[in-house]
Design an enzyme around this catalytic site. Sequence first.
Site: not given
Length: 459
Positions: A212, A246
Amino acid sequence: MTEQEIRCIVDGQRNFFLTGNTLDVEFRIQSLQKLKSFILKYESEIHAAIQKDLGKSEFESYMCETGLTLSEITYMLKHIRSFAKEKRVHTPLAQFHSRSYRKPSPHGVVLIMSPWNYPFLLTIEPLVDAIAAGNTAVIKPSAYSPHTSAVIYRMISECFAPEYVSVITGGRAENTCLLGEKFDYIFFTGSQSVGKEVMRKAAEHLTPVTLELGGKSPCIVEKSANLKLAARRIVFGKYLNCGQTCVAPDYIYCDASIKDALLKEISRQIRKQFGKDPLHNKNYGKIINEKHFQRICSLIDPAKIIVGGETSPERLQITPTVMDQVTFQDAIMGQEIFGPVLPVLTYRTLDEAVSQIQSMPHPLALYLFTSDQTVAQKVTSRCGFGGGCINDTIIHLATSEMGFGGFGESGMGAYHGKDGFDTFSHYKSIVDKKTWLDLPMRYQPYRSVHNKLIHIFLK
């Protein structure tokens, strides 16, 4: 922690996994219930630690960290029995008489490496999925969020035996030791540079990974968009956690004809949401450390600031900042910003915007503001990205009903809900063949009549 101590933990977890205890769905359910009770027990300590590390308010910590984690546990407890069942599938005529099914099985001993920006959520939510799937887990939280990592260590140590779930704190040395061990699965959340190293180390053991990562997530504002609503939602998504998210909108890419009106609305929303002096807003957080503070400051071009730009080096704070007249050649467009600075770029036609985004590395998220469904279909079909929203930001990750993950340079694999259970599971394909019938045609010597039959069965 020494290399030998880490190896003992991994070996102990492997021995525990081989007992088969984690295969019992009731054991997993009890473990998730226990984890939930300990999160509630430690909730105030968790929020206090996050406040020390990142300056987040209690409200934001619950909304974006503990609350989402509790929601994932609730979802798993509701669905785990269904997820863990064998699923029967169609058996072709050539395999008559048989029962074919897919059996979900845990990988075994998994390593979860988490980042500092959402230090509780991005550590414990993958753990929830790993436990639900029947694994043991070694957790390595970030050294950059030491207060939250310390609370996680205490909570998990009290909640679980180390041979089941164990937390290893520390920095680069511990990371290196962990990546040298043989795990059955690695789940990593963090930067692209470290993700590449994780993948290199995993390849030595042929260990499967979920990465991720991040990237420069565009926020396209098309000329038919509701600009007031777009500005409100962009400001929320961009400056949440001081931009250290993010999936934050990394930059605005808008139709040139509506740029001035959009910037006016964004400026108004920044004042409305954060006040005239964000540096003294008790609910506005800070940059994680001096290194990242200086990096973000170095990306700001004072000549292009139209909103914000004020800093407090002592408190590691940067006000919500907007930069205009930015091009793709500017320094701020050369890396993921990961801070409260929003550059604004323009396009003349939507095709130009789509082509530009297609030419760039695939981002973790893409956001589009438009009132035209044809535009929405075109952008979401032609651009590559992990996930995103139409007419909003951030919220696509706040559900257990859809997987969340990257694509290409922004990562691989997904989690949340069923996707999380699948990520931490291996599906065995099994045919249970009955013994009362054995068709002779597959055995030698082959005969012409068998040739005709095989063509009937396999076509």
